[in-house]
Design a protein around this motif. Structure first.
Motif, PDB file in Angstrom:
ATOM      1  N   TYR A 125      35.681  57.102  28.796  1.00 16.11           N
ATOM      2  CA  TYR A 125      36.346  58.112  27.984  1.00 16.11           C
ATOM      3  C   TYR A 125      35.538  59.412  27.998  1.00 16.11           C
ATOM      4  N   ASN A 126      36.192  60.483  27.556  1.00 18.83           N
ATOM      5  CA  ASN A 126      35.541  61.793  27.409  1.00 18.83           C
ATOM      6  C   ASN A 126      34.815  62.210  28.687  1.00 18.83           C
ATOM      7  N   ILE A 127      35.521  62.066  29.784  1.00 25.91           N
ATOM      8  CA  ILE A 127      34.938  62.433  31.080  1.00 25.91           C
ATOM      9  C   ILE A 127      34.946  63.948  31.229  1.00 25.91           C
ATOM     10  N   ASN A 128      33.837  64.488  31.651  1.00 22.09           N
ATOM     11  CA  ASN A 128      33.777  65.904  31.996  1.00 22.09           C
ATOM     12  C   ASN A 128      32.640  66.107  32.985  1.00 22.09           C
TER      13      ASN A 128
ATOM     14  N   SER B 200      30.139  61.084  30.665  1.00 22.63           N
ATOM     15  CA  SER B 200      31.248  60.325  30.078  1.00 22.63           C
ATOM     16  C   SER B 200      30.692  59.321  29.075  1.00 22.63           C
ATOM     17  N   GLU B 201      31.607  58.631  28.388  1.00 19.82           N
ATOM     18  CA  GLU B 201      31.257  57.555  27.467  1.00 19.82           C
ATOM     19  C   GLU B 201      31.955  56.275  27.919  1.00 19.82           C
ATOM     20  N   LYS B 202      31.244  55.153  27.799  1.00 22.89           N
ATOM     21  CA  LYS B 202      31.788  53.862  28.230  1.00 22.89           C
ATOM     22  C   LYS B 202      32.166  53.019  27.009  1.00 22.89           C
ATOM     23  N   TYR B 203      33.339  52.376  27.100  1.00 16.60           N
ATOM     24  CA  TYR B 203      33.816  51.520  26.016  1.00 16.60           C
ATOM     25  C   TYR B 203      34.171  50.153  26.586  1.00 16.60           C
ATOM     26  N   ASP B 204      33.606  49.101  26.027  1.00 18.20           N
ATOM     27  CA  ASP B 204      33.910  47.733  26.449  1.00 18.20           C
ATOM     28  C   ASP B 204      34.876  47.105  25.456  1.00 18.20           C
ATOM     29  N   ALA B 205      36.080  46.857  25.912  1.00 19.81           N
ATOM     30  CA  ALA B 205      37.111  46.293  25.037  1.00 19.81           C
ATOM     31  C   ALA B 205      36.889  44.782  24.863  1.00 19.81           C
ATOM     32  N   TYR B 206      37.186  44.260  23.683  1.00 19.15           N
ATOM     33  CA  TYR B 206      37.063  42.822  23.402  1.00 19.15           C
ATOM     34  C   TYR B 206      38.477  42.231  23.391  1.00 19.15           C
ATOM     35  N   ARG B 207      38.769  41.382  24.378  1.00 22.23           N
ATOM     36  CA  ARG B 207      40.110  40.817  24.524  1.00 22.23           C
ATOM     37  C   ARG B 207      40.207  39.472  23.806  1.00 22.23           C
ATOM     38  N   THR B 208      41.225  39.304  22.982  1.00 21.96           N
ATOM     39  CA  THR B 208      41.450  38.034  22.270  1.00 21.96           C
ATOM     40  C   THR B 208      42.812  37.425  22.580  1.00 21.96           C
ATOM     41  N   ARG B 209      43.608  38.067  23.423  1.00 21.26           N
ATOM     42  CA  ARG B 209      44.954  37.545  23.730  1.00 21.26           C
ATOM     43  C   ARG B 209      45.008  37.102  25.190  1.00 21.26           C
ATOM     44  N   PRO B 210      45.087  35.809  25.423  1.00 25.72           N
ATOM     45  CA  PRO B 210      45.132  35.310  26.804  1.00 25.72           C
ATOM     46  C   PRO B 210      46.422  35.682  27.525  1.00 25.72           C
ATOM     47  N   ASP B 211      47.495  35.992  26.787  1.00 23.77           N
ATOM     48  CA  ASP B 211      48.770  36.292  27.450  1.00 23.77           C
ATOM     49  C   ASP B 211      48.758  37.631  28.177  1.00 23.77           C
ATOM     50  N   ILE B 212      47.786  38.493  27.874  1.00 20.73           N
ATOM     51  CA  ILE B 212      47.720  39.761  28.603  1.00 20.73           C
ATOM     52  C   ILE B 212      46.551  39.768  29.587  1.00 20.73           C
ATOM     53  N   PHE B 213      45.983  38.587  29.824  1.00 19.89           N
ATOM     54  CA  PHE B 213      44.881  38.510  30.771  1.00 19.89           C
ATOM     55  C   PHE B 213      45.354  38.899  32.171  1.00 19.89           C
ATOM     56  N   SER B 214      44.544  39.691  32.868  1.00 21.18           N
ATOM     57  CA  SER B 214      44.804  40.029  34.269  1.00 21.18           C
ATOM     58  C   SER B 214      43.491  40.394  34.909  1.00 21.18           C
ATOM     59  N   GLN B 215      43.290  39.866  36.097  1.00 16.81           N
ATOM     60  CA  GLN B 215      42.062  40.208  36.808  1.00 16.81           C
ATOM     61  C   GLN B 215      42.065  41.666  37.267  1.00 16.81           C
ATOM     62  N   TYR B 216      43.255  42.283  37.195  1.00 16.93           N
ATOM     63  CA  TYR B 216      43.356  43.685  37.621  1.00 16.93           C
ATOM     64  C   TYR B 216      43.236  44.661  36.453  1.00 16.93           C
TER      65      TYR B 216
END
Length: 327
Positions: free
Chosen positions: A246-249, A223-239
């Motif tokens: 991605y591209n799991i096989n 697979s491939e790993k992607y680390d998203a960069y979050r800039t919006r605190p209003d969608i923050f969630s510990q979950y």
């Protein structure tokens, strides 16, 4: 009618030779037809046209290497599981094709070629077989008996075939006659699960080897790993994770073991190593998988005492990913 020594084995070089008195010709052409089906009905249009000029005026021979042109018309595939479990083998396409050629030689005069000689060869059979270096120039079948189960090891659940050349047929799909035969060393394993490998042997014909002892199946995940960069605190969630996959096989692998085999089976095993296509049949699931042999080294055990038996361990991986991504 075709004899065993008429066959072209296309994984080894095959040359068509023109020879004549050197002063009588300057170049030659070769028109080539390749087809499956009826030997007596070649295509109306040639598939290839080749030309070869003499390098020296004293040359009395010209050579056309044609095996690579024929290869593209050979793609033997199994169509279902009946090869392993039925009296009649079943294939998507045949193991052999027909080859025809017309060879013409010309003498040049003022830059214009005048036809000198013409020869025609029609209905020569070809397979994805090969010869060893020791087999010499333009290798062909060694005998009309292609596979003989009299010295083979096999599991009684499977069908095993004696294979011989059908010398009277005009159909490429019927060139090899298969007769169900019990191997001389027949193994009864009851309800145990085991595997059979089908492969193209030295003669370009479907062959089998039974792996009747302990086997291991594993799955490798990629697979491939992607680390998203979050800039919006209003969608923050510990979950909500910031890392995504991605591209799991996955790819399946098998480690297979034969029973204890005698020296005769070393040649069969060597041909399995030198094959370019394999399928694995799972007797429990009654499914066949295209696989690739991942072992790259053939170690033949020599100098063992007379009558000694040898066990082989081979590793295969699936030729397709676990998740269907065939495009």
């Amino acid at each position: 009618m075709q004899n065993y020594n008429d066959f072209i084995l296309t994984r080894s070089p095959y040359y068509i030779t023109y020879s004549a008195t050197a002063s009588l010709f300057d170049y030659a052409t070769l028109d080539l037809w390749v087809w499956s089906g009826d030997k007596t009905t070649p295509p109306s249009t040639k598939n290839f046209s080749l030309t070869s000029y003499k390098a020296r005026t004293s040359d009395n021979s010209l050579y056309f290497q044609v095996n690579d042109y024929i290869n593209g018309f050979l793609d033997p595939q199994i169509s279902d599981n009946t090869y392993f479990t039925g009296n009649t083998a079943s294939f998507v396409s045949t193991e052999a094709v027909w080859v025809k050629w017309v060879l013409k030689s010309y003498k040049l005069s003022a830059g214009v070629g005048t036809l000198y000689q013409t020869s025609t060869q029609s209905g020569k059979p070809a397979t994805l077989g090969y010869g060893y270096v020791t087999d010499g120039y333009n290798p062909t079948l060694a005998t009309s008996s292609i596979i003989n189960q009299s010295d083979r090891f096999g599991v009684d659940t499977y069908y095993h075939y004696n294979v011989s050349l059908n010398t009277t047929t005009n159909q490429s799909s019927q060139l090899f006659t298969r007769v169900n035969s019990t191997p001389a060393n027949n193994l009864c394993l009851g309800d145990l699960n085991f595997y059979q490998i089908i492969f193209l042997n030295k003669w370009g014909v479907f062959d089998t080897m039974d792996f009747s002892r302990k086997s291991t199946r594993s799955i490798s995940i990629n697979s491939e790993k992607y680390d998203a960069y979050r800039t919006r605190p209003d969608i923050f969630s510990q979950y909500r994770g910031t890392s995504r996959i991605y591209n799991i096989n996955a790819n399946e692998e098998w480690i297979l073991n034969t029973d204890l085999l005698d020296d005769y089976n070393n040649e069969v095993m060597e041909q399995l190593f030198l094959s370019d296509r394999w399928w694995l049949y799972d007797a429990e699931k009654q499914l066949a998988y295209p696989v690739i042999l991942t072992d790259k080294k053939f170690d033949e055990k020599l100098g063992v005492y007379e009558g000694a038996m040898i066990q082989w361990t081979l590793k295969f991986e699936s030729a397709n990913n676990k998740i269907n991504d065939i495009r």
